[in-house]
Enzyme design. Sequence first.
Site, PDB file in Angstrom:
ATOM      1  N   ASP A 146       0.823  -1.205   0.000  1.00  0.00           N
ATOM      2  CA  ASP A 146       0.000   0.000   0.000  1.00  0.00           C
ATOM      3  C   ASP A 146       0.858   1.256   0.000  1.00  0.00           C
ATOM      4  OD1 ASP A 146      -2.024   1.823   0.231  1.00  0.00           O
ATOM      5  OD2 ASP A 146      -2.380   1.453   2.358  1.00  0.00           O
ATOM      6  N   ASP A 360      -1.139   6.437  -6.586  1.00  0.00           N
ATOM      7  CA  ASP A 360      -1.518   5.468  -5.559  1.00  0.00           C
ATOM      8  C   ASP A 360      -1.675   4.075  -6.159  1.00  0.00           C
ATOM      9  OD1 ASP A 360      -2.303   4.551  -3.043  1.00  0.00           O
ATOM     10  OD2 ASP A 360      -4.420   4.882  -3.459  1.00  0.00           O
TER      11      ASP A 360
END
Length: 481
Positions: A146, A360
Amino acid sequence: MLPSTAMAFHVFLIAALLLLPLPAAFSKAVRTQSLLANPLSPDPITQEQQLSLAAPRTNASTLHFRLAHREHFALNATASDLLAHLLARDAARAAALLAAPNNATRPRRRGGFAAPLLSGLPQGSGEYFAQVGVGTPATTALMVLDTGSDVVWLQCAPCRHCYAQSGRVFDPRRSRSYAAVDCVAPICRRLDSAGCDRRRNSCLYQVAYGDGSVTAGDFASETLTFARGARVQRVAIGCGHDNEGLFIAASGLLGLGRGRLSFPSQIARSFGRSFSYCLVDRTSSVRPSSTRSSTVTFGAGAVAAAAGASFTPMGRNPRMATFYYVHLLGFSVGGARVKGVSQSDLRLNPTTGRGGVILDSGTSVTRLARPVYEAVRDAFRAAAVGLRVSPGGFSLFDTCYNLSGRRVVKVPTVSMHLAGGASVALPPENYLIPVDTSGTFCFAMAGTDGGVSIIGNIQQQGFRVVFDGDAQRVGFVPKSC
Ligand SMILES: *[C@@H]1O[C@H](CO)[C@@H](O)[C@H](O)[C@H]1NC(C)=O
Ligand SMILES: *[C@@H]1O[C@H](CO)[C@@H](O)[C@H](O)[C@H]1NC(C)=O
Ligand SMILES: *[C@@H]1O[C@H](CO)[C@@H](O)[C@H](O)[C@H]1NC(C)=O
Ligand SMILES: *[C@@H]1O[C@H](CO)[C@@H](O)[C@H](O)[C@H]1NC(C)=O
């Protein structure tokens, strides 16, 4: 030698071509590329399609491992089910990321723990999983990767609360390399949300997510091992004895953010501050096999893989230390620069922490500040005149086409332009994605009113994305999965 009349004619023709305004149709020729229009497969996912996560190339200066998209753990689900789940997770994650800069106030103390920290929602905390060995001897753990959070943590026995995970829960009592971090250690103070168990002089961590889910437990130092025996000692990890949330299948999370507690920051002294990943298309149309899987590389190999990369400076938001900011300047559609993209919609305001564009790994669909999205979408609609419109949109997509019965479709090209001269020409499957089994394809970006724009993983597919922390730049290498 040409006869003089023919010569005169040629001169006339050349002069005419130079002097006359070009016909409108010619000057506006839309640049296209071919999309292989495979609809979503109606067949459910079977065991055979699960990936092997064994890593082929790992050595003393480079960690290299395979990633699996979380959908490979969803046995018996169909591609349409998976897309619906993905879009729901994505909406939750985007909402959390959008709210984050607004909520980035100093944590309030409350019984040893600070108030909840927002670092992404559990349902949307990363779409890609990797296998990591934890402890000595190593227990295999499936970790979510992440870029939107920093703290590395996993579920630990004994569990006060553990959700169902794949494989055994790590038990620190059986590991020779496990060591508690004491309360006065500098690394303990780096936690936004630290506590202290005074009886054991042991640092406590807590990461709480926007929906009330939480992981809490001991902050500890542990050895992580990767395939082929590469070991990284003394990584600070959260050993979570109390975990409540929906972190389906994974044992925990490997935070890849820019903050000081993230995995890349912690291993910077041995491996350098760089990593790169490559995400293959997750959809059934190009289902990855074990020879064509996503990978992530830390260390020397991460930048070595970047030959031919288009680089842009890596930006920072002083109020959101975790995120990787890039300076997006605009788009081209069909070979022409999209007009009406205002820089004020894409720029980060360092005083308020609002605006800007982040890269992201855990958000799937790119979100653009609404006026920018509308300009790009309108340019795409205007350029895609040959495609049959499918009215009504789909979920958050407002521009869809009926490509039913067609195999190869010419679609307008789309490129992103970033500061520093970097241009990223997207492959067609990065912006026109199948949303059903009958041939509906949608333009896979959306508008947002949240201030920050997000470049999501559908748009990053097929590129090796290089996060070169040493040189403070981000690179995109096309066709390098
Ligand atoms: C998937 O379906 C097969 C056959 O219908 C069944 O045997 C199996 O238990 C199912 N697996 C899961 C995880 O639901
Ligand atoms: C974050 O901020 C938004 C708006 O500023 C607010 O609606 C939301 O409840 C906040 N979330 C948390 C977890 O504090
Ligand atoms: C380690 O592997 C990377 C590529 O995976 C390579 O670039 C590097 O040269 C290798 N280093 C050594 C010491 O073998
Ligand atoms: C798409 O077009 C085909 C004709 O080529 C038509 O049969 C079908 O109903 C259309 N699909 C939708 C969802 O409109």
